[in-house]
Design an enzyme around this catalytic site. Structure first.
Site, PDB file in Angstrom:
ATOM      1  CB  ILE A  43      -0.953  -0.008   1.219  1.00  0.00           C
ATOM      2  CG1 ILE A  43      -2.072   1.026   1.036  1.00  0.00           C
ATOM      3  CG2 ILE A  43      -0.189   0.198   2.535  1.00  0.00           C
ATOM      4  CD1 ILE A  43      -3.223   0.871   2.005  1.00  0.00           C
ATOM      5  CE  LYS A  44       3.076   2.303   5.088  1.00  0.00           C
ATOM      6  NZ  LYS A  44       2.535   3.389   5.902  1.00  0.00           N
TER       7      LYS A  44
END
Length: 325
Positions: free
Chosen positions: A43-44
């Protein structure tokens, strides 16, 4: 011809998948958002490119700049992808408890990795926060991103991740569950979702050794709550600016063991190879199942891929050493 011009253009629009076996005794529809489908497998990736673009707009990054970040690994990866696209050098500082796979992956894509001790105070000059800040002071034309206090973090999830979840569930989401590290994911998504539907419940997953749950419930920052733990990517010994507690309805603590064992179950029973903060989120769901009813639609963020934890969570010797199995 159907193609994109750079790997970073594939970030976002990750799938939503129903859980079937682990959740068979839970009275709700349980869906997981698989952020490992991002090109850097976490998700980063979303915030990495966004924080770089926002820094460029503010004049904080320019030609020849060095990007510096303190990270548990995944944000470093997201930033490194953006650094490759933009032509910046990347330096990351990481605590020594992080998986060897994360370190090797970061080095493979050109980042310089500096390992720091885990078991020190945040203000200690040896901590990964302090080392990153000091590097910014020493290196000319450098920029410390600081995902913890950089509000581009939660803004990205407000503008992108939250709307994706809303559209994928056709507005029928009733609960969002997410691990809380920097707080950007849960706060950004919650800001958007609660704007759309005020009664959505936002549940944050915390770990033992972190200050979040007690601080949320009492307003007390208790240093006695802080000690070393093995779960990567969630919990904090600081209160980042990205966390806005008014958007989070409840924090649920999950033990290292329950997180690790559930991560294994997620792979074996659902075919989803994920990191151990994902196992923590599913374990938190199981602990909270009594609060759910049949008409509920729960979305759980699965932040990254299990390939980053092969030497730990998916290694029997390590699991036995930790007394998890």
């Amino acid at each position: 011809m159907n193609y994109v011009n750079h790997i970073t253009e594939l970030i976002g629009n990750t799938p939503l998948v129903k859980l079937n076996n682990i959740t068979k005794n839970i009275k709700a529809n349980i869906l997981v958002k698989l952020e490992s489908f991002n090109p850097g497998h976490s998700i980063k990736d979303r915030i990495g490119i966004s924080m770089i673009q926002d820094a460029e707009k503010k004049g904080l990054l320019k030609k020849g700049s060095v990007i510096i970040e303190s990270t548990s690994g995944n944000t470093g990866m997201g930033l490194a992808l953006g650094a490759i696209k933009k032509g910046y050098k990347m330096i990351v500082t990481m605590p020594d408890k992080m998986s060897s796979e994360k370190i090797d992956i970061l080095k493979a894509i050109g980042a310089e990795v500096i390992i720091t001790p885990t078991n020190v105070e945040p203000e200690d000059p040896r901590s990964y926060y302090s080392v990153a800040r000091n590097l910014e002071k020493k290196i000319k034309n450098s920029f410390y991103v600081n995902q913890y206090d950089n509000l581009s973090n939660r803004k990205t999830h407000y503008e992108k991740t939250g709307p994706e979840i809303w559209e994928q569930t056709n507005g029928k989401i009733t609960h969002l569950i997410a691990g809380v590290g920097t707080g950007g994911t849960i706060t950004g998504c919650a800001m958007f979702l609660k704007k759309k539907k005020k009664n959505i419940k936002i549940w944050g997953i915390d770990t033992y050794g972190s200050v979040y749950k007690k601080f949320h419930e009492t307003g007390i920052f208790d240093k006695n709550e802080i000690y070393s733990y093995t779960t990567e990517g969630i919990g904090e010994d600081i209160i980042p600016k990205n966390v806005d507690f008014k958007y989070i309805d409840h924090f649920e603590k999950v033990t290292d063991k329950n997180a690790a064992v559930m991560t294994r179950r997620l792979a074996k029973e659902e075919g989803i190879l994920a990191g151990n903060s994902s196992g923590a989120a599913i374990a938190g769901l199981v602990q909270l199942k009594g609060k759910l009813k049949e008409t509920d639609n729960v979305v759980i963020i699965i932040p990254d891929h299990g390939s980053r934890y092969l030497a730990k969570i998916y290694n029997d010797t390590w699991m036995k050493t930790q007394k998890f199995i």
